[in-house]
Design a protein around this motif. Structure first.
Motif, PDB file in Angstrom:
ATOM      1  N   ALA A 126      88.180 -54.562 -23.623  1.00 25.01           N
ATOM      2  CA  ALA A 126      88.367 -55.677 -22.686  1.00 25.01           C
ATOM      3  C   ALA A 126      89.764 -56.259 -22.795  1.00 25.01           C
ATOM      4  O   ALA A 126      90.391 -56.606 -21.786  1.00 25.01           O
ATOM      5  CB  ALA A 126      87.311 -56.751 -22.942  1.00 25.01           C
ATOM      6  N   VAL A 127      90.275 -56.368 -24.009  1.00 32.28           N
ATOM      7  CA  VAL A 127      91.642 -56.871 -24.201  1.00 32.28           C
ATOM      8  C   VAL A 127      92.645 -55.958 -23.508  1.00 32.28           C
ATOM      9  O   VAL A 127      93.634 -56.417 -22.917  1.00 32.28           O
ATOM     10  CB  VAL A 127      91.956 -57.004 -25.705  1.00 32.28           C
ATOM     11  N   LEU A 128      92.392 -54.657 -23.548  1.00 33.02           N
ATOM     12  CA  LEU A 128      93.296 -53.701 -22.911  1.00 33.02           C
ATOM     13  C   LEU A 128      93.132 -53.659 -21.389  1.00 33.02           C
ATOM     14  O   LEU A 128      93.995 -53.125 -20.697  1.00 33.02           O
ATOM     15  CB  LEU A 128      93.071 -52.304 -23.501  1.00 33.02           C
ATOM     16  N   GLY A 129      92.020 -54.207 -20.880  1.00 37.09           N
ATOM     17  CA  GLY A 129      91.881 -54.305 -19.433  1.00 37.09           C
ATOM     18  C   GLY A 129      90.577 -53.813 -18.851  1.00 37.09           C
ATOM     19  O   GLY A 129      90.347 -53.945 -17.654  1.00 37.09           O
ATOM     20  N   ARG A 130      89.698 -53.240 -19.672  1.00 36.54           N
ATOM     21  CA  ARG A 130      88.438 -52.740 -19.116  1.00 36.54           C
ATOM     22  C   ARG A 130      87.530 -53.915 -18.751  1.00 36.54           C
ATOM     23  O   ARG A 130      87.377 -54.853 -19.528  1.00 36.54           O
ATOM     24  CB  ARG A 130      87.731 -51.824 -20.105  1.00 36.54           C
ATOM     25  N   ARG A 131      86.934 -53.812 -17.592  1.00 34.73           N
ATOM     26  CA  ARG A 131      85.988 -54.830 -17.132  1.00 34.73           C
ATOM     27  C   ARG A 131      84.697 -54.122 -16.727  1.00 34.73           C
ATOM     28  O   ARG A 131      84.605 -53.538 -15.654  1.00 34.73           O
ATOM     29  CB  ARG A 131      86.567 -55.597 -15.934  1.00 34.73           C
ATOM     30  N   ASP A 132      83.714 -54.146 -17.607  1.00 33.18           N
ATOM     31  CA  ASP A 132      82.468 -53.415 -17.358  1.00 33.18           C
ATOM     32  C   ASP A 132      81.299 -54.262 -17.860  1.00 33.18           C
ATOM     33  O   ASP A 132      80.916 -54.182 -19.033  1.00 33.18           O
ATOM     34  CB  ASP A 132      82.497 -52.068 -18.071  1.00 33.18           C
ATOM     35  N   PRO A 133      80.714 -55.082 -16.989  1.00 34.61           N
ATOM     36  CA  PRO A 133      79.606 -55.962 -17.408  1.00 34.61           C
ATOM     37  C   PRO A 133      78.405 -55.210 -17.962  1.00 34.61           C
ATOM     38  O   PRO A 133      77.579 -55.800 -18.662  1.00 34.61           O
ATOM     39  CB  PRO A 133      79.241 -56.706 -16.111  1.00 34.61           C
ATOM     40  N   SER A 134      78.284 -53.911 -17.679  1.00 32.39           N
ATOM     41  CA  SER A 134      77.120 -53.163 -18.170  1.00 32.39           C
ATOM     42  C   SER A 134      77.089 -53.108 -19.702  1.00 32.39           C
ATOM     43  O   SER A 134      76.022 -52.877 -20.291  1.00 32.39           O
ATOM     44  CB  SER A 134      77.118 -51.744 -17.607  1.00 32.39           C
ATOM     45  N   VAL A 135      78.231 -53.319 -20.357  1.00 31.29           N
ATOM     46  CA  VAL A 135      78.243 -53.257 -21.823  1.00 31.29           C
ATOM     47  C   VAL A 135      77.401 -54.361 -22.437  1.00 31.29           C
ATOM     48  O   VAL A 135      76.958 -54.255 -23.578  1.00 31.29           O
ATOM     49  CB  VAL A 135      79.673 -53.315 -22.391  1.00 31.29           C
ATOM     50  N   PHE A 136      77.152 -55.447 -21.675  1.00 30.72           N
ATOM     51  CA  PHE A 136      76.410 -56.565 -22.242  1.00 30.72           C
ATOM     52  C   PHE A 136      74.955 -56.213 -22.533  1.00 30.72           C
ATOM     53  O   PHE A 136      74.280 -56.942 -23.259  1.00 30.72           O
ATOM     54  CB  PHE A 136      76.477 -57.772 -21.307  1.00 30.72           C
ATOM     55  N   SER A 137      74.479 -55.088 -21.983  1.00 34.29           N
ATOM     56  CA  SER A 137      73.101 -54.689 -22.250  1.00 34.29           C
ATOM     57  C   SER A 137      72.876 -54.373 -23.720  1.00 34.29           C
ATOM     58  O   SER A 137      71.735 -54.366 -24.198  1.00 34.29           O
ATOM     59  CB  SER A 137      72.720 -53.477 -21.391  1.00 34.29           C
ATOM     60  N   HIS A 138      73.969 -54.121 -24.442  1.00 33.44           N
ATOM     61  CA  HIS A 138      73.855 -53.801 -25.873  1.00 33.44           C
ATOM     62  C   HIS A 138      73.931 -55.036 -26.759  1.00 33.44           C
ATOM     63  O   HIS A 138      73.783 -54.919 -27.979  1.00 33.44           O
ATOM     64  CB  HIS A 138      74.972 -52.833 -26.286  1.00 33.44           C
ATOM     65  N   TYR A 139      74.178 -56.202 -26.166  1.00 33.57           N
ATOM     66  CA  TYR A 139      74.415 -57.396 -26.975  1.00 33.57           C
ATOM     67  C   TYR A 139      73.580 -58.572 -26.476  1.00 33.57           C
ATOM     68  O   TYR A 139      73.734 -59.000 -25.333  1.00 33.57           O
ATOM     69  CB  TYR A 139      75.899 -57.784 -26.942  1.00 33.57           C
ATOM     70  N   PRO A 140      72.706 -59.111 -27.310  1.00 30.19           N
ATOM     71  CA  PRO A 140      71.967 -60.309 -26.925  1.00 30.19           C
ATOM     72  C   PRO A 140      72.909 -61.513 -26.916  1.00 30.19           C
ATOM     73  O   PRO A 140      74.061 -61.419 -27.355  1.00 30.19           O
ATOM     74  CB  PRO A 140      70.918 -60.437 -28.040  1.00 30.19           C
TER      75      PRO A 140
END
Length: 265
Positions: A126-140
Protein backbone atom coordinates in the motif's frame (compact mmCIF):
# COMPACT_ATOMS: atom_id res chain seq x y z
CA UNK A 1 6.33 10.44 38.28
CA UNK A 2 9.70 10.79 36.58
CA UNK A 3 12.55 8.99 38.29
CA UNK A 4 15.83 10.86 38.62
CA UNK A 5 19.14 9.08 39.19
CA UNK A 6 21.37 10.64 41.83
CA UNK A 7 24.65 12.06 40.50
CA UNK A 8 27.33 9.40 40.63
CA UNK A 9 24.83 6.55 41.01
CA UNK A 10 25.59 3.41 39.04
CA UNK A 11 23.62 2.93 35.82
CA UNK A 12 22.57 -0.53 34.74
CA UNK A 13 25.05 -1.68 32.12
CA UNK A 14 23.69 -1.87 28.61
CA UNK A 15 24.92 -5.11 27.09
CA UNK A 16 24.75 -6.51 23.57
CA UNK A 17 22.02 -8.86 24.76
CA UNK A 18 19.92 -6.28 26.57
CA UNK A 19 20.19 -3.65 23.82
CA UNK A 20 18.97 -6.13 21.20
CA UNK A 21 16.45 -7.76 23.57
CA UNK A 22 17.96 -11.11 22.64
CA UNK A 23 16.18 -13.02 25.41
CA UNK A 24 12.85 -12.05 23.86
CA UNK A 25 14.03 -12.43 20.27
CA UNK A 26 15.54 -15.88 20.67
CA UNK A 27 12.55 -17.10 22.68
CA UNK A 28 10.12 -16.14 19.90
CA UNK A 29 10.44 -19.39 17.92
CA UNK A 30 7.86 -22.00 18.87
CA UNK A 31 7.90 -25.03 16.54
CA UNK A 32 4.71 -27.07 16.66
CA UNK A 33 6.42 -30.33 15.76
CA UNK A 34 9.66 -32.17 16.38
CA UNK A 35 10.63 -31.91 12.71
CA UNK A 36 14.16 -30.56 12.23
CA UNK A 37 13.24 -28.14 9.42
CA UNK A 38 10.40 -26.30 11.13
CA UNK A 39 12.79 -24.02 13.01
CA UNK A 40 14.34 -22.87 9.72
CA UNK A 41 10.88 -22.09 8.33
CA UNK A 42 10.04 -19.98 11.39
CA UNK A 43 13.37 -18.14 11.50
CA UNK A 44 13.23 -17.26 7.78
CA UNK A 45 9.72 -15.85 8.02
CA UNK A 46 10.41 -13.95 11.22
CA UNK A 47 13.46 -12.47 9.51
CA UNK A 48 11.27 -11.42 6.57
CA UNK A 49 8.98 -9.61 8.98
CA UNK A 50 11.93 -7.75 10.50
CA UNK A 51 13.06 -6.67 7.03
CA UNK A 52 9.52 -5.61 6.15
CA UNK A 53 9.54 -3.44 9.27
CA UNK A 54 12.81 -1.86 8.17
CA UNK A 55 11.53 -1.32 4.62
CA UNK A 56 8.46 0.50 5.95
CA UNK A 57 10.79 2.66 8.04
CA UNK A 58 12.99 3.44 5.03
CA UNK A 59 10.07 4.09 2.68
CA UNK A 60 8.61 6.64 5.08
CA UNK A 61 12.03 8.34 5.11
CA UNK A 62 12.14 8.19 1.31
CA UNK A 63 8.75 9.86 1.02
CA UNK A 64 9.80 12.71 3.31
CA UNK A 65 12.92 13.28 1.25
CA UNK A 66 11.09 13.14 -2.07
CA UNK A 67 8.42 15.56 -0.90
CA UNK A 68 11.13 17.83 0.51
CA UNK A 69 13.00 17.78 -2.80
CA UNK A 70 16.19 16.25 -1.39
CA UNK A 71 17.72 14.29 -4.24
CA UNK A 72 20.83 13.17 -2.37
CA UNK A 73 18.94 11.79 0.61
CA UNK A 74 16.31 10.17 -1.60
CA UNK A 75 19.03 8.42 -3.61
CA UNK A 76 20.88 7.16 -0.54
CA UNK A 77 17.64 5.86 0.98
CA UNK A 78 16.73 4.12 -2.27
CA UNK A 79 20.16 2.45 -2.33
CA UNK A 80 19.50 1.05 1.13
CA UNK A 81 16.01 -0.13 0.17
CA UNK A 82 17.38 -1.87 -2.92
CA UNK A 83 20.07 -3.61 -0.88
CA UNK A 84 17.45 -4.86 1.58
CA UNK A 85 15.36 -6.18 -1.30
CA UNK A 86 18.36 -8.09 -2.61
CA UNK A 87 18.85 -9.55 0.86
CA UNK A 88 15.29 -10.81 1.19
CA UNK A 89 15.43 -12.29 -2.31
CA UNK A 90 18.64 -14.09 -1.34
CA UNK A 91 16.91 -15.59 1.69
CA UNK A 92 14.80 -17.65 -0.70
CA UNK A 93 18.00 -19.60 -1.44
CA UNK A 94 18.13 -20.67 2.21
CA UNK A 95 14.47 -21.64 2.27
CA UNK A 96 14.94 -23.71 -0.89
CA UNK A 97 17.43 -25.95 0.90
CA UNK A 98 14.29 -27.50 2.43
CA UNK A 99 12.85 -30.23 0.22
CA UNK A 100 9.11 -30.61 -0.47
CA UNK A 101 9.03 -33.71 1.74
CA UNK A 102 10.72 -31.86 4.59
CA UNK A 103 8.15 -29.05 4.37
CA UNK A 104 5.27 -31.50 4.16
CA UNK A 105 6.47 -33.14 7.37
CA UNK A 106 5.25 -30.15 9.41
CA UNK A 107 3.02 -28.24 6.97
CA UNK A 108 -0.15 -29.52 8.60
CA UNK A 109 0.91 -27.83 11.84
CA UNK A 110 0.55 -24.40 10.20
CA UNK A 111 -3.26 -24.82 10.29
CA UNK A 112 -4.88 -21.66 8.89
CA UNK A 113 -1.75 -19.52 9.05
CA UNK A 114 -0.50 -18.21 5.70
CA UNK A 115 1.92 -15.69 4.26
CA UNK A 116 -1.19 -13.95 2.89
CA UNK A 117 -1.74 -12.82 6.47
CA UNK A 118 1.48 -10.77 6.60
CA UNK A 119 0.01 -7.38 7.46
CA UNK A 120 3.39 -5.68 7.11
CA UNK A 121 3.77 -6.87 3.52
CA UNK A 122 0.25 -5.66 2.69
CA UNK A 123 1.12 -2.32 4.27
CA UNK A 124 4.35 -2.26 2.27
CA UNK A 125 2.41 -2.79 -0.96
CA UNK A 126 0.00 0.00 0.00
CA UNK A 127 2.86 2.39 0.77
CA UNK A 128 4.26 1.68 -2.69
CA UNK A 129 0.88 2.40 -4.28
CA UNK A 130 -1.22 -0.76 -4.39
CA UNK A 131 -4.88 -0.19 -3.66
CA UNK A 132 -6.74 -3.48 -3.27
CA UNK A 133 -9.57 -3.55 -0.69
CA UNK A 134 -9.91 -7.33 -1.15
CA UNK A 135 -6.85 -7.81 1.10
CA UNK A 136 -8.98 -6.82 4.10
CA UNK A 137 -10.67 -10.22 3.96
CA UNK A 138 -7.57 -11.60 5.68
CA UNK A 139 -7.68 -9.14 8.57
CA UNK A 140 -10.40 -8.66 11.19
CA UNK A 141 -11.02 -5.22 12.68
CA UNK A 142 -7.99 -4.13 14.66
CA UNK A 143 -4.55 -2.58 14.50
CA UNK A 144 -3.25 -4.53 11.49
CA UNK A 145 -6.28 -3.73 9.34
CA UNK A 146 -6.16 -0.09 10.44
CA UNK A 147 -2.49 0.26 9.42
CA UNK A 148 -3.15 -1.14 5.94
CA UNK A 149 -6.23 1.05 5.49
CA UNK A 150 -4.30 4.15 6.62
CA UNK A 151 -1.53 3.38 4.12
CA UNK A 152 -4.11 3.11 1.33
CA UNK A 153 -5.61 6.49 2.24
CA UNK A 154 -2.42 8.53 2.35
CA UNK A 155 0.05 9.48 -0.41
CA UNK A 156 2.05 6.55 -1.74
CA UNK A 157 5.68 6.58 -2.84
CA UNK A 158 4.33 7.19 -6.36
CA UNK A 159 2.51 10.30 -5.09
CA UNK A 160 5.64 11.50 -3.30
CA UNK A 161 7.57 11.06 -6.55
CA UNK A 162 5.02 13.25 -8.36
CA UNK A 163 5.49 15.87 -5.64
CA UNK A 164 9.26 15.62 -6.11
CA UNK A 165 8.93 16.13 -9.88
CA UNK A 166 6.73 19.18 -9.32
CA UNK A 167 9.33 20.65 -6.94
CA UNK A 168 11.95 20.09 -9.64
CA UNK A 169 9.86 22.20 -12.01
CA UNK A 170 8.19 19.51 -14.11
CA UNK A 171 4.54 19.80 -15.16
CA UNK A 172 2.79 17.12 -13.11
CA UNK A 173 -0.28 17.37 -10.92
CA UNK A 174 -1.18 15.28 -7.86
CA UNK A 175 -3.60 12.41 -8.17
CA UNK A 176 -7.14 13.49 -7.34
CA UNK A 177 -8.00 10.32 -5.39
CA UNK A 178 -5.23 8.89 -3.24
CA UNK A 179 -7.32 5.84 -2.39
CA UNK A 180 -7.67 4.86 -6.05
CA UNK A 181 -5.24 2.46 -7.78
CA UNK A 182 -2.25 4.05 -9.48
CA UNK A 183 -2.93 4.29 -13.20
CA UNK A 184 -0.59 5.28 -16.04
CA UNK A 185 -1.10 8.93 -17.06
CA UNK A 186 -0.20 10.67 -20.30
CA UNK A 187 0.76 13.93 -18.56
CA UNK A 188 3.13 12.13 -16.19
CA UNK A 189 4.71 10.24 -19.08
CA UNK A 190 5.21 13.49 -21.02
CA UNK A 191 6.92 15.01 -17.99
CA UNK A 192 9.09 11.92 -17.53
CA UNK A 193 10.28 12.09 -21.12
CA UNK A 194 11.46 15.61 -20.38
CA UNK A 195 13.06 14.40 -17.15
CA UNK A 196 15.09 11.81 -19.05
CA UNK A 197 15.97 14.28 -21.79
CA UNK A 198 17.34 16.65 -19.13
CA UNK A 199 19.39 13.74 -17.67
CA UNK A 200 19.75 15.38 -14.26
CA UNK A 201 18.84 14.68 -10.64
CA UNK A 202 15.25 13.71 -11.37
CA UNK A 203 16.33 11.17 -13.99
CA UNK A 204 18.62 9.47 -11.48
CA UNK A 205 15.83 9.23 -8.92
CA UNK A 206 13.47 7.89 -11.59
CA UNK A 207 15.92 5.13 -12.50
CA UNK A 208 16.32 4.11 -8.87
CA UNK A 209 12.53 3.81 -8.65
CA UNK A 210 12.62 1.53 -11.69
CA UNK A 211 15.22 -0.51 -9.79
CA UNK A 212 12.85 -0.61 -6.81
CA UNK A 213 9.96 -1.81 -8.96
CA UNK A 214 12.17 -4.43 -10.61
CA UNK A 215 13.46 -5.57 -7.22
CA UNK A 216 9.92 -6.07 -5.98
CA UNK A 217 9.08 -8.04 -9.13
CA UNK A 218 12.17 -10.19 -8.58
CA UNK A 219 11.04 -10.92 -5.03
CA UNK A 220 7.59 -11.90 -6.31
CA UNK A 221 9.11 -14.16 -8.99
CA UNK A 222 11.46 -15.93 -6.58
CA UNK A 223 8.60 -16.32 -4.12
CA UNK A 224 6.24 -17.92 -6.63
CA UNK A 225 8.96 -20.26 -7.94
CA UNK A 226 9.83 -21.27 -4.40
CA UNK A 227 6.17 -22.07 -3.69
CA UNK A 228 5.85 -24.05 -6.95
CA UNK A 229 9.06 -25.92 -6.15
CA UNK A 230 7.84 -26.79 -2.66
CA UNK A 231 4.12 -27.54 -3.05
CA UNK A 232 3.52 -27.40 -6.80
CA UNK A 233 0.00 -26.21 -7.60
CA UNK A 234 -1.53 -27.38 -4.32
CA UNK A 235 -3.64 -24.80 -2.46
CA UNK A 236 -1.66 -22.69 -0.02
CA UNK A 237 -2.02 -22.92 3.74
CA UNK A 238 -5.03 -21.14 5.16
CA UNK A 239 -7.04 -21.97 2.03
CA UNK A 240 -5.17 -19.54 -0.23
CA UNK A 241 -4.76 -20.26 -3.94
CA UNK A 242 -1.02 -20.72 -3.50
CA UNK A 243 1.19 -20.43 -6.58
CA UNK A 244 -1.81 -19.86 -8.87
CA UNK A 245 -2.60 -16.59 -7.10
CA UNK A 246 1.02 -15.55 -6.74
CA UNK A 247 1.50 -15.81 -10.51
CA UNK A 248 -1.17 -13.13 -11.02
CA UNK A 249 0.96 -10.65 -9.04
CA UNK A 250 4.10 -10.98 -11.17
CA UNK A 251 3.39 -8.18 -13.64
CA UNK A 252 1.97 -5.41 -11.47
CA UNK A 253 4.36 -2.47 -11.63
CA UNK A 254 4.08 0.10 -8.86
CA UNK A 255 5.31 2.87 -11.17
CA UNK A 256 3.56 2.13 -14.48
CA UNK A 257 4.55 5.42 -16.14
CA UNK A 258 8.23 4.67 -15.66
CA UNK A 259 7.78 1.46 -17.66
CA UNK A 260 5.40 2.91 -20.26
CA UNK A 261 7.98 5.44 -21.47
CA UNK A 262 10.75 2.89 -22.12
CA UNK A 263 9.99 2.52 -25.82
CA UNK A 264 10.04 6.32 -26.27
CA UNK A 265 13.41 7.03 -24.64
Amino acid sequence: MTSHTEPGAAHPAVTYSSYLALDDLLAAQHPRSDEHDELLFIVIHQTYELWFKQLLHELAHLQRNLEGGSTAHAESTLRRILTILKTIVAQVDVLETMTPRQFTSFRGRLAQSSGFQSAQFRELEAVLGRRDPSVFSHYPAGTQRDRIAAAMDRPSVYDSFLAYLARQGYAVTPRADLAAPVEARDDVQAALLTVYADDGDAARVAERLVDLDEGLMEWRYRHVKMVERTIGMKPGTGGSAGAAYLRTTLDRPMFPDLWAIRSSL
